[in-house]
Design a protein around this motif. Structure first.
Motif, PDB file in Angstrom:
ATOM      1  N   ARG A  70     -15.445 -10.223  -7.395  1.00 54.75           N
ATOM      2  CA  ARG A  70     -15.505  -9.524  -8.675  1.00 54.75           C
ATOM      3  C   ARG A  70     -14.491  -8.385  -8.770  1.00 54.75           C
ATOM      4  N   THR A  71     -14.122  -7.798  -7.624  1.00 53.35           N
ATOM      5  CA  THR A  71     -13.223  -6.655  -7.641  1.00 53.35           C
ATOM      6  C   THR A  71     -12.107  -6.869  -6.632  1.00 53.35           C
ATOM      7  N   VAL A  72     -10.860  -6.738  -7.084  1.00 48.91           N
ATOM      8  CA  VAL A  72      -9.688  -6.830  -6.218  1.00 48.91           C
ATOM      9  C   VAL A  72      -8.871  -5.559  -6.395  1.00 48.91           C
ATOM     10  N   THR A  73      -8.669  -4.804  -5.326  1.00 50.60           N
ATOM     11  CA  THR A  73      -7.865  -3.589  -5.390  1.00 50.60           C
ATOM     12  C   THR A  73      -6.567  -3.802  -4.614  1.00 50.60           C
ATOM     13  N   ALA A  87      -1.946 -12.389  -7.408  1.00 43.28           N
ATOM     14  CA  ALA A  87      -1.644 -13.815  -7.540  1.00 43.28           C
ATOM     15  C   ALA A  87      -1.065 -14.376  -6.240  1.00 43.28           C
ATOM     16  N   LEU A  88      -0.163 -13.629  -5.600  1.00 41.39           N
ATOM     17  CA  LEU A  88       0.412 -14.086  -4.337  1.00 41.39           C
ATOM     18  C   LEU A  88      -0.656 -14.198  -3.254  1.00 41.39           C
ATOM     19  N   ALA A  89      -1.650 -13.317  -3.300  1.00 46.29           N
ATOM     20  CA  ALA A  89      -2.715 -13.324  -2.299  1.00 46.29           C
ATOM     21  C   ALA A  89      -3.748 -14.405  -2.566  1.00 46.29           C
ATOM     22  N   GLY A  90      -3.658 -15.085  -3.701  1.00 44.92           N
ATOM     23  CA  GLY A  90      -4.624 -16.141  -3.986  1.00 44.92           C
ATOM     24  C   GLY A  90      -6.036 -15.635  -4.124  1.00 44.92           C
ATOM     25  N   ALA A  91      -6.179 -14.466  -4.785  1.00 42.50           N
ATOM     26  CA  ALA A  91      -7.508 -13.855  -4.920  1.00 42.50           C
ATOM     27  C   ALA A  91      -7.863 -13.671  -6.397  1.00 42.50           C
ATOM     28  N   PHE A  95     -13.320 -16.302  -7.502  1.00 47.11           N
ATOM     29  CA  PHE A  95     -13.206 -17.158  -6.324  1.00 47.11           C
ATOM     30  C   PHE A  95     -14.333 -16.824  -5.345  1.00 47.11           C
ATOM     31  N   GLY A  96     -14.813 -17.825  -4.634  1.00 46.70           N
ATOM     32  CA  GLY A  96     -15.931 -17.615  -3.714  1.00 46.70           C
ATOM     33  C   GLY A  96     -15.590 -16.632  -2.604  1.00 46.70           C
ATOM     34  N   TRP A  97     -16.316 -15.535  -2.520  1.00 45.75           N
ATOM     35  CA  TRP A  97     -16.037 -14.485  -1.532  1.00 45.75           C
ATOM     36  C   TRP A  97     -16.135 -15.016  -0.105  1.00 45.75           C
ATOM     37  N   LEU A  98     -17.141 -15.867   0.141  1.00 47.48           N
ATOM     38  CA  LEU A  98     -17.334 -16.400   1.484  1.00 47.48           C
ATOM     39  C   LEU A  98     -16.183 -17.289   1.923  1.00 47.48           C
ATOM     40  N   TYR A  99     -15.457 -17.865   0.979  1.00 46.72           N
ATOM     41  CA  TYR A  99     -14.432 -18.845   1.300  1.00 46.72           C
ATOM     42  C   TYR A  99     -13.029 -18.264   1.246  1.00 46.72           C
ATOM     43  N   TYR A 100     -12.924 -16.971   0.953  1.00 50.38           N
ATOM     44  CA  TYR A 100     -11.601 -16.346   0.903  1.00 50.38           C
ATOM     45  C   TYR A 100     -11.206 -15.884   2.301  1.00 50.38           C
ATOM     46  N   GLY A 101     -10.008 -16.267   2.728  1.00 48.99           N
ATOM     47  CA  GLY A 101      -9.564 -15.895   4.069  1.00 48.99           C
ATOM     48  C   GLY A 101      -8.060 -15.773   4.148  1.00 48.99           C
ATOM     49  N   ALA A 102      -7.562 -15.579   5.377  1.00 46.57           N
ATOM     50  CA  ALA A 102      -6.132 -15.354   5.583  1.00 46.57           C
ATOM     51  C   ALA A 102      -5.298 -16.554   5.156  1.00 46.57           C
ATOM     52  N   TRP A 103      -5.866 -17.745   5.187  1.00 41.92           N
ATOM     53  CA  TRP A 103      -5.100 -18.923   4.806  1.00 41.92           C
ATOM     54  C   TRP A 103      -4.671 -18.874   3.351  1.00 41.92           C
ATOM     55  N   ARG A 104      -5.450 -18.199   2.499  1.00 42.78           N
ATOM     56  CA  ARG A 104      -5.047 -18.063   1.093  1.00 42.78           C
ATOM     57  C   ARG A 104      -4.077 -16.899   0.912  1.00 42.78           C
ATOM     58  N   ALA A 105      -4.210 -15.849   1.707  1.00 38.28           N
ATOM     59  CA  ALA A 105      -3.364 -14.663   1.546  1.00 38.28           C
ATOM     60  C   ALA A 105      -1.952 -14.871   2.067  1.00 38.28           C
ATOM     61  N   ARG A 106      -1.675 -15.974   2.753  1.00 36.87           N
ATOM     62  CA  ARG A 106      -0.336 -16.202   3.285  1.00 36.87           C
ATOM     63  C   ARG A 106       0.713 -16.294   2.194  1.00 36.87           C
ATOM     64  N   GLY A 107       0.317 -16.520   0.968  1.00 36.65           N
ATOM     65  CA  GLY A 107       1.270 -16.561  -0.123  1.00 36.65           C
ATOM     66  C   GLY A 107       1.997 -15.237  -0.312  1.00 36.65           C
ATOM     67  N   LEU A 108       1.418 -14.145   0.173  1.00 40.57           N
ATOM     68  CA  LEU A 108       2.088 -12.846   0.071  1.00 40.57           C
ATOM     69  C   LEU A 108       3.430 -12.857   0.790  1.00 40.57           C
ATOM     70  N   LEU A 109       3.531 -13.598   1.883  1.00 45.21           N
ATOM     71  CA  LEU A 109       4.760 -13.624   2.653  1.00 45.21           C
ATOM     72  C   LEU A 109       5.850 -14.439   1.975  1.00 45.21           C
ATOM     73  N   VAL A 127     -12.417  -7.457  -2.534  1.00 48.55           N
ATOM     74  CA  VAL A 127     -11.261  -7.765  -1.694  1.00 48.55           C
ATOM     75  C   VAL A 127     -10.242  -6.653  -1.868  1.00 48.55           C
ATOM     76  N   GLU A 128      -9.773  -6.094  -0.754  1.00 45.20           N
ATOM     77  CA  GLU A 128      -8.778  -5.020  -0.777  1.00 45.20           C
ATOM     78  C   GLU A 128      -7.475  -5.536  -0.169  1.00 45.20           C
ATOM     79  N   ILE A 129      -6.366  -5.314  -0.882  1.00 48.48           N
ATOM     80  CA  ILE A 129      -5.052  -5.789  -0.439  1.00 48.48           C
ATOM     81  C   ILE A 129      -4.126  -4.588  -0.310  1.00 48.48           C
ATOM     82  N   THR A 130      -3.585  -4.381   0.880  1.00 55.44           N
ATOM     83  CA  THR A 130      -2.623  -3.308   1.120  1.00 55.44           C
ATOM     84  C   THR A 130      -1.316  -3.944   1.571  1.00 55.44           C
ATOM     85  N   VAL A 131      -0.234  -3.675   0.847  1.00 54.51           N
ATOM     86  CA  VAL A 131       1.054  -4.276   1.168  1.00 54.51           C
ATOM     87  C   VAL A 131       2.049  -3.199   1.571  1.00 54.51           C
TER      88      VAL A 131
END
Length: 245
Positions: A70-73, A87-91, A95-109, A127-131
């Motif tokens: 529900r919340t992405v910072t 969008a790059l993090a795929g979040a 999206f299902g919180w239990l199913y979100y993991g590093a495999w989706r966040a690889r788009g950031l790279l 979900v918190e994203i720090t770049v």
């Protein structure tokens, strides 16, 4: 009546010793674990096993809808927008919180601007994203004449702004961009204006003086001598340094 004395002591006549076998040890366990009871589903009818499977699928689906993101910072970004980072993090939201993991966040790279990223899940729906973004360090005039901004590591950063005062790297002949970037790193405290490469060597333009060398290791080795002649034209050779008044 007389007594009979034997090895076990004194016994009445007509009585005899009956050997008693030793007691069996207590709390002994077999060498291999035994099955205490049959599996509860062994022998279940096929329809019962199908119901169990449907229940498991239903539980997974329920967890998806019960714990959506529900919340992405987003923090740490300057060039990229928070929406682009999300969008790059795929979040996406929902999206299902239990199913979100590093495999989706690889788009950031996939973005040249992202040097590294940390993605953290916070129960139950955050979900918190720090770049950490790359920063423009140099301008490079490509062989075709186009000028692009590069990071210190040589990664092209499209859309970079405010780079007019960055050192300019240019040249001809075989590509010596990595050599020029190493020189810029070694001389970053000398206000380098430009670095030009050619088959004969590298020329570094300073605010008032200049440095030339046909040998990169020698230039890096004697780079400290520039501070002794900040306004002169210096030539660096494997055998020493020449200064022109």
């Amino acid at each position: 009546m007389p007594d009979v004395t034997g090895p076990e002591g004194t016994l009445p006549r007509n009585e005899r010793v009956v050997p008693v076998p030793p007691a069996e040890p207590m709390n002994t366990l077999p060498d291999a674990p035994a099955e205490l009871s049959p599996s509860p589903r062994r022998g279940w009818p096929r329809w019962a096993r199908a119901l169990v499977g449907l229940a498991a699928v239903g539980a997974l689906a329920a967890s998806w809808f019960a714990l959506p993101v529900r919340t992405v910072t987003v923090s740490g970004q300057r060039m990229l927008s928070p929406q682009r980072v999300q969008a790059l993090a795929g979040a996406p939201a929902g999206f299902g919180w239990l199913y979100y993991g590093a495999w989706r966040a690889r788009g950031l790279l996939d973005s040249p601007w992202v040097a590294s990223a940390v993605v953290t899940r916070r129960f139950p729906d955050r979900v918190e994203i720090t770049v950490q973004e790359r920063t423009p360090a140099v301008r490079w005039r490509e062989p075709g004449g186009r000028v692009v901004a590069l990071s210190a590591g040589g990664v092209a950063l499209p859309g970079a702004t405010g780079t007019e005062k960055l050192p300019l790297v240019s040249g001809w002949g075989p590509d010596r961009l990595p050599d020029a970037l190493r020189v810029l790193s070694a001389l970053r405290g000398y206000n380098v204006q430009s670095v030009m490469y050619s088959p004969s060597g590298l020329t570094v333009k300073l605010e008032k003086g200049s440095v030339w060398s046909g040998d990169l290791p020698s230039l890096l080795k004697y780079a400290g001598s520039i501070s002794m002649y900040p306004n002169q034209h210096i030539s660096i050779y494997p055998w020493g340094v020449s200064v022109q008044e």
